[in-house]
Design an enzyme around this catalytic site. Structure first.
Site, short mmCIF file in Angstrom:
data_model
loop_
_atom_site.label_atom_id
_atom_site.label_comp_id
_atom_site.label_asym_id
_atom_site.label_seq_id
_atom_site.Cartn_x
_atom_site.Cartn_y
_atom_site.Cartn_z
N GLU A 189 11.44 7.08 -4.87
CA GLU A 189 10.63 7.57 -5.66
C GLU A 189 11.03 8.72 -6.50
OE1 GLU A 189 8.32 6.06 -6.99
OE2 GLU A 189 7.55 4.88 -5.35
N HIS A 227 12.52 1.63 -10.99
CA HIS A 227 12.55 0.75 -9.57
C HIS A 227 13.44 -0.30 -9.39
CE1 HIS A 227 10.18 3.27 -6.95
NE2 HIS A 227 8.99 3.43 -7.73
N GLY A 249 1.11 1.71 -11.26
CA GLY A 249 2.10 0.55 -11.26
C GLY A 249 2.72 0.16 -9.74
N MET A 250 3.21 -1.16 -9.71
CA MET A 250 3.78 -1.44 -8.52
C MET A 250 5.11 -2.18 -9.10
SD MET A 250 4.46 -1.21 -5.21
CE MET A 250 5.71 -1.83 -4.37
N GLU A 251 6.16 -1.78 -8.62
CA GLU A 251 7.42 -2.39 -9.10
C GLU A 251 7.74 -3.87 -8.36
OE1 GLU A 251 8.47 0.36 -5.54
OE2 GLU A 251 6.96 0.39 -7.01
N HIS A 260 8.74 4.19 -15.42
CA HIS A 260 9.07 4.28 -14.03
C HIS A 260 9.27 3.16 -13.11
CE1 HIS A 260 8.23 6.52 -10.34
NE2 HIS A 260 7.55 5.47 -9.71
N GLU A 261 8.45 1.98 -13.42
CA GLU A 261 8.70 0.75 -12.57
C GLU A 261 9.79 -0.14 -12.98
OE1 GLU A 261 6.71 0.77 -10.41
OE2 GLU A 261 5.18 1.97 -11.35
N TYR A 297 7.98 12.18 -4.60
CA TYR A 297 8.25 11.60 -6.35
C TYR A 297 8.82 12.92 -7.08
CZ TYR A 297 5.12 7.47 -6.10
OH TYR A 297 4.71 6.50 -5.67
N PHE A 343 -2.86 1.92 -7.68
CA PHE A 343 -1.69 2.59 -8.32
C PHE A 343 -1.62 2.60 -9.91
CE2 PHE A 343 -0.90 1.40 -3.66
CZ PHE A 343 -0.84 2.74 -3.53
N GLN A 396 -1.24 -5.76 -2.42
CA GLN A 396 -0.43 -4.67 -2.46
C GLN A 396 0.22 -4.34 -0.94
OE1 GLN A 396 0.61 -2.45 -4.73
NE2 GLN A 396 1.36 -1.08 -3.21
N CYS A 397 1.38 -4.79 -0.85
CA CYS A 397 2.26 -4.70 0.38
C CYS A 397 2.63 -3.38 0.70
CB CYS A 397 3.07 -5.68 0.23
SG CYS A 397 2.37 -7.44 0.60
N GLN A 398 2.94 -2.56 -0.22
CA GLN A 398 3.53 -1.11 0.32
C GLN A 398 2.47 -0.17 0.67
OE1 GLN A 398 4.85 1.54 -3.12
NE2 GLN A 398 6.68 1.54 -2.37
N ARG A 455 -7.61 3.69 -9.19
CA ARG A 455 -6.41 4.40 -9.11
C ARG A 455 -6.06 5.50 -8.19
NH1 ARG A 455 -3.17 5.75 -14.69
NH2 ARG A 455 -0.97 6.65 -13.84
N ASP A 467 0.86 5.39 4.73
CA ASP A 467 -0.26 5.54 3.47
C ASP A 467 -0.92 7.13 3.57
OD1 ASP A 467 0.05 3.30 2.42
OD2 ASP A 467 -1.64 2.34 3.09
#
Length: 635
Positions: free
Chosen positions: A338, A319, A289-291, A315-316, A405, A287, A131-133, A586, A397
């Site tokens: 977002e 993105h 989801g992650m896009e 949502h993803e 959002y 999360f 998870q890089c974001q 989550r 973060d």
């Protein structure tokens, strides 16, 4: 304009030199829980310079080379931003290109979670995911870890046999005899036998997987996942991956993915990323989801068994245009990712399932996500309630919440309503994406484009209090116009539970609740929880029993009825609540943290919640642990 902009979350010198592409040659070591190997960074000069400064966090840098010559380097600490890796190079002029190779390994990477096989669903192989974001890519590769820089990448990654490896890129399969895609990968990536001057040999009992991402992406969209995985096709360009015991359930749950993707194309133009696959991760993923391009990460908590939480997929998918194509220049302008994505997500859902659903989700986003976050989580004067917050000296973060959002989406909704021409506003959204595809921008660039496209309605745009919307903390200056019809129905059911006699409660038709959409069920429960007229514990037990709430597979519904349990101080529910909050990681904007906060605040649960949290840290994602630790420090 972008020449004068900065990203306070990166220490790289991207204004002097930029990374345009990188080649990864890595070995996934499950035993030591690390990645080791090399990266070749392809650079282009922006201004004359004799150094390259990269973001890193906790990496072990072994050596660096340029044209087979050693490159001197130094590492300096930068607090919450990690470290800088400064490479001293021969003078690089404007437009000049240069390759630099860095040999390194990760150490306790904040972007990675290694999961022991005993903690996976099938208990066959260990699992790894990233998870890089927002700024965690620097913990797995030396990079310019800022969304202002976009680059393509290729990868050659080694894992033990029996493990499938996927990345946020197009897969060329295994590097083995008989795979015709290997030659294609070598040609596509301009591969030479010296792909790395220190190309890793293949360990016995290991496979090598090959990937290429031909579309330029920011570093936060680099992604890797490895485990015991199977694939089910949804359409020619969509598939879902999961552990074998879960893959069929996931395939059923996400069957509408192609429909959503096609609907998005109708709104904002052709999908440009080739594949749109989904991967179901372990429940500790922080999360919904992650896009990640070509491979959206999703939490298993949205597999409800009835496709009721698939708005996360919409949502993803959104993105793919708003975020992945047009990207925020830095994390202070995160709402451009977002806010636009929530707005487009609801457009997609409205096209498929009806405009009334879109309208209802808009009002829920405002009432149940945005306002509580501003008023209760942060407070109306907090910096992080601004649409464009100041993140100087912060880890992004720390600022993560529902504000970008929902406040961002609300601004777009207000604009759509005030401009009073939905088809034209939808065309503006498509034109905006076409204009800035492949670029990273700030709010002023979007705003200027808005004024250009609606020059004939300048008076309407000028009526917007832009400063209050963009730069002021707290509740926005304008409230969108909402359709309250579904809301009235939900409130009526909630009021019945609050005011009706036991006999009237017994006579309630269960179908009236069961036939509601997921978001409407949540709204009923949220209305009960937020009312000043608190129901008693016995009435709460009747709600749970009548609607079989503790048996639902819908985690959103579970969360909402747990909030009622906490508010009514229902001690019998404590084991169930503790289990729920620890069995899935989550963060879901503010929700997971809200549960932890309430458990820490209640004397009856505080010590138990802290003890169970500490005990479960090895199972939890580093990002989740960091956020909960930060919350606990304030208690």
């Amino acid at each position: 304009m972008t020449d004068t902009l900065t990203d306070v979350s990166s220490v790289s010198n991207y204004s002097e030199v930029k990374v345009t592409h990188f080649d990864l040659d890595l070995n996934v070591d499950f035993g030591l829980k690390r990645l080791k190997g090399s990266v070749i960074l392809r650079l282009v000069g922006v201004r004359p310079t004799s150094q390259v400064v990269l973001d890193i966090r906790g990496l072990e840098i072994h050596s660096a080379f340029a044209s087979e010559e050693d490159v001197p380097f130094k590492i300096e600490d930068h607090g919450p931003l990690g470290q800088s890796l400064t490479l001293s190079i021969e003078p690089l002029d404007v437009g000049e290109r240069r390759d630099i190779e860095v040999i390194y390994s990760t150490r306790n990477a904040s972007a990675l979670q290694f999961v022991e096989k005993e903690l996976t669903s099938d208990k066959v192989q260990p699992f790894l995911y990233s998870q890089c974001q927002a700024i965690h890519a620097r913990s797995i590769v030396p990079c310019m870890d800022t969304p202002a820089v976009k680059q393509t990448y290729a990868a050659r990654v080694q894992v033990p046999k029996g493990i499938t490896l996927l990345m946020s890129a197009i897969s060329y399969g295994k590097e083995e005899e008989g795979n015709p895609k290997v030659a294609i990968w070598k040609e596509d990536t301009q591969y030479k036998e010296e792909f790395s001057q220190h190309k890793s040999t293949v360990d016995e009992g290991h496979d090598v997987f090959l990937f290429k991402q031909p579309m330029p992406i920011p570093s936060y969209l680099l992604a890797i996942v490895a485990g015991h995985l199977e694939k089910r096709d949804i359409s020619e360009r969509c598939a879902v991956w999961a552990e074998p015991s879960m893959v069929d359930k996931a395939h059923y749950e996400f069957a509408d993915t192609e429909v959503m993707l096609t609907t998005a194309e109708e709104l904002v133009g052709p999908y440009q990323w080739g594949r749109y696959d989904l991967i179901v991760l372990p429940p500790f993923f922080p999360f919904g989801g992650m896009e990640n391009p070509c491979l959206t990460f999703v939490t298993p908590t949205i597999i409800a068994g009835d496709r009721s939480l698939t708005n996360v997929i919409a949502h993803e998918i959104a993105h793919s245009w708003t975020g992945n194509l047009v990207t925020n220049y830095n994390w202070e302008h995160f709402w451009l990712n977002e806010g636009f994505t929530v707005f487009l997500e609801r457009k997609i859902m409205g096209r498929i399932y009806g405009e009334s659903l879109r309208q209802f989700e808009n009002i829920c986003g405002w009432e149940d996500r945005l306002l509580p976050t501003i008023k209760e989580t942060f407070g109306c004067t907090h910096e992080f309630t601004k649409l464009i917050p100041n993140l100087q000296g912060c880890d992004p973060d720390d600022a993560f919440s529902t504000v970008p959002y929902e406040k961002g989406s609300a601004l777009l909704l207000v604009l759509e309503q005030k401009l009073d021409d939905v088809p034209r506003f939808e065309k503006f959204l498509k034109d905006y994406i076409d204009e800035y595809a492949g670029k990273s921008i700030v709010t002023q660039i979007w705003k200027s484009f808005l004024y250009e496209q609606f020059a004939d309605k300048k008076d309407v745009l000028d009526s917007i209090d832009w400063n209050a919307w963009l730069n002021n903390a707290g509740v926005p200056p304008d409230t969108p116009v909402f359709d309250h019809s579904h809301l009235k129905d939900c409130r009526k059911i909630a009021e019945t539970w609050q005011n009706a006699s036991d006999a009237e409660i017994d006579a309630l038709d269960v179908k009236q609740f069961d036939e509601l959409t997921s978001v409407m069920k949540v709204k009923v429960l949220d209305c009960i929880e937020s009312s000043e007229q608190l129901i008693d514990r016995e009435r709460f037990k009747r709600i749970v029993k009548k609607y079989k709430l503790s048996e639902t597979g819908n985690c959103e519904v579970l969360f909402s009825f747990i909030l009622i349990a906490l508010k009514t101080k229902n001690t019998e529910m404590v084991p169930f609540i503790i289990n729920f909050v620890l069995q899935q990681g989550r963060l879901n904007f503010y929700k997971e943290i809200l549960l932890f906060s309430k458990l820490f605040d209640w004397d009856f649960t505080r010590d138990l919640a802290i003890s169970e949290f500490r005990k479960n840290i090895p199972k939890m994602h580093p990002i989740t642990v960091q956020v909960v630790e930060s919350l606990l420090a304030k208690k």
